[in-house]
Scaffold this active site. Structure first.
Site, mmCIF file in Angstrom:
data_model
loop_
_atom_site.group_PDB
_atom_site.id
_atom_site.type_symbol
_atom_site.label_atom_id
_atom_site.label_comp_id
_atom_site.label_asym_id
_atom_site.label_seq_id
_atom_site.Cartn_x
_atom_site.Cartn_y
_atom_site.Cartn_z
ATOM 1 N N GLU A 75 -5.886 -10.886 -1.161
ATOM 2 C CA GLU A 75 -6.698 -10.660 0.048
ATOM 3 C C GLU A 75 -8.183 -10.643 -0.312
ATOM 4 O O GLU A 75 -8.953 -9.815 0.182
ATOM 5 C CB GLU A 75 -6.305 -9.330 0.705
ATOM 6 C CG GLU A 75 -4.831 -9.223 1.032
ATOM 7 C CD GLU A 75 -4.434 -7.969 1.796
ATOM 8 O OE1 GLU A 75 -5.311 -7.257 2.318
ATOM 9 O OE2 GLU A 75 -3.213 -7.710 1.867
ATOM 10 N N GLU A 78 0.802 -1.244 0.000
ATOM 11 C CA GLU A 78 0.000 0.000 0.000
ATOM 12 C C GLU A 78 0.832 1.289 0.000
ATOM 13 O O GLU A 78 0.615 2.176 0.825
ATOM 14 C CB GLU A 78 -0.949 0.009 1.205
ATOM 15 C CG GLU A 78 -1.867 -1.195 1.262
ATOM 16 C CD GLU A 78 -2.803 -1.191 2.488
ATOM 17 O OE1 GLU A 78 -2.619 -0.353 3.383
ATOM 18 O OE2 GLU A 78 -3.712 -2.031 2.525
HETATM 19 C C1 XIL Z 1 -6.049 -6.262 8.434
HETATM 20 C C2 XIL Z 1 -6.390 -7.426 9.341
HETATM 21 O O1 XIL Z 1 -7.284 -8.274 8.667
HETATM 22 C C3 XIL Z 1 -7.001 -6.925 10.618
HETATM 23 O O2 XIL Z 1 -7.186 -8.002 11.532
HETATM 24 C C4 XIL Z 1 -6.093 -5.865 11.238
HETATM 25 O O3 XIL Z 1 -6.734 -5.325 12.354
HETATM 26 C C5 XIL Z 1 -5.753 -4.769 10.258
HETATM 27 O O4 XIL Z 1 -5.200 -5.345 9.088
HETATM 28 N N1 XIL Z 1 -4.902 -4.694 3.740
HETATM 29 C C6 XIL Z 1 -3.856 -5.454 4.194
HETATM 30 C C7 XIL Z 1 -4.057 -6.313 5.374
HETATM 31 O O5 XIL Z 1 -2.805 -5.496 3.554
HETATM 32 O O6 XIL Z 1 -2.875 -6.471 6.121
HETATM 33 C C8 XIL Z 1 -5.147 -5.804 6.267
HETATM 34 O O7 XIL Z 1 -5.365 -6.748 7.300
HETATM 35 C C9 XIL Z 1 -6.405 -5.572 5.468
HETATM 36 C C10 XIL Z 1 -6.178 -4.541 4.406
#
Ligand code: XIL
Length: 356
Positions: free
Chosen positions: A268, A163
């Site tokens: 994801e 990101e």
């Molecule tokens: C999220 C997790 O799912 C949560 O449990 C945590 O509180 C915050 O992070 N993009 C990403 C992930 O790259 O690491 C994130 O994961 C969701 C969005």
């Protein structure tokens, strides 16, 4: 009268004990009908199928663990490999949970994708870290190389930078960018590559499917890293998407990533059905079907990119009961292929149909 009162109290106590016993019984592993039908995502997909997992559920919940073992050939740690867990203060290195995930995966012959080395959501101590440019660079390099080095040969691949691009396509002003300059991204890849030359290195981000501006900026970044000879092997599309995202946008995200020639990881995936935050929404069969159709479309589109570029599809956790969406956005939602009782949803069938 007194004796009756006492008897009543004893009966209540016994009843309570019986109930709590029953409660413990429900945590014993159970076999859902699906678990014995021989079908699984990992055996149906011609590329690795994965999920983000959460260490406490793996440890404490046998049904969750059984589902991971049965369905997944790849896993990502949802939070345990982030810097905020591994190095929550300058001196506190913590690997216990990450190690647990890696050994669990090895035991079950599951690939591990490392997530994530460098992210703007970094531990608070970095905000007050005192150090000149050289000290920052050394700390950045040490962090990457300690983590990648520890899991050399065990973790197949890493989201090296996560990101780094804003919605408007500019570079995010994270603490890393401020202290290390714009080219920290390239150096993160080089440091990771030095620590494990065999690991596949990814740039991971979200928004490729809903923003052309952001998509183009991400593609420009990875193409430039690639043409400079920076060791980047893949692009991760987070794809936290929604049931009503257009097929055209989803296809553009996947196909444009494939055009870079790099490996593509849908890293994801989850498909929200309540993107408008309706607090009283219920999960109707119509929503379930529209979600299933979207899963099918994404999987089918991905399955059509060149095989050598198919790194895999990973959903962000497994069941609607453990999705991050409900906590993060404070709303009911049902974004994953399994329901909170570990049962397959229509979305599961959508995935299988997309693989046909
Ligand atoms: C999220 C997790 O799912 C949560 O449990 C945590 O509180 C915050 O992070 N993009 C990403 C992930 O790259 O690491 C994130 O994961 C969701 C969005």
């Amino acid at each position: 009268m007194k004796i009756y009162k006492r008897l009543f109290a004893v009966t209540l106590l016994l009843l309570f004990a019986a109930c709590s016993k029953e409660n413990t019984v429900t945590t014993i592993p159970y076999i859902t009908p699906e678990e014995s039908d021989g079908v699984s995502l990992k055996s149906s997909a011609p590329f690795p199928w994965g999920a983000a997992v959460n260490v406490s559920l793996i440890k404490s919940n046998a049904a969750y663990r059984a589902l991971v073992e049965k369905e997944m050939s790849s896993l990502t740690s949802e939070n345990e490999m982030k810097m905020s867990r591994i190095r929550s203060s300058q001196t506190a290195w913590y690997f216990t949970d990450a190690d647990y995930i890696v050994s669990f995966a090895q035991e079950h012959n599951i690939r591990v994708h490392g997530h994530t080395l460098i992210w703007h959501r970094s531990p608070a101590w970095l905000d007050t870290y005192q150090g000149d440019a050289a000290a920052w660079e050394a700390m950045f390099k040490e962090y990457i190389q300690t983590v990648v080095g520890r899991y050399k040969g065990k973790v197949t691949s890493w989201d090296v930078v996560n990101e780094a691009i804003n919605e408007d396509g500019t570079l995010r002003t994270s603490i890393w960018q401020q202290k290390l300059g714009n080219d920290y991204i390239a150096r993160a890849f080089q440091y990771a590559h030095e620590a494990d030359p065999g690991a596949l290195l990814f740039y991971n981000d979200y928004g490729n499917e809903y923003s052309t501006v952001k998509r183009e900026a991400i593609l420009a970044l990875v193409n430039s890293l690639k043409s400079r000879g920076i060791p980047i092997n893949g692009i991760g599309l987070q794809m936290h998407t929604r049931y009503n995202q257009s097929d055209v946008n989803l296809a553009n995200a996947i196909n444009s990533a494939a055009q870079t020639g790099l490996k593509v990881h849908i890293a994801e995936l989850d498909i929200a059905v309540n993107p408008d935050n309706n607090q009283s929404l219920t999960f109707t069969s119509s929503l379930a079907q529209q979600q299933a159709d979207k899963y099918k479309f994404i999987v089918k589109t991905y399955n059509a990119i060149p095989k050598a570029q198919q790194f895999g599809i990973t959903t962000w956790n497994l069941t609607d009961g453990d999705t991050w969406i409900t906590g993060e956005y404070k709303r009911p939602d049902w974004p994953l292929p399994f329901d909170s009782n570990y049962k397959r949803k229509a979305a599961y069938q959508g995935i299988l149909d997309g693989l046909k």
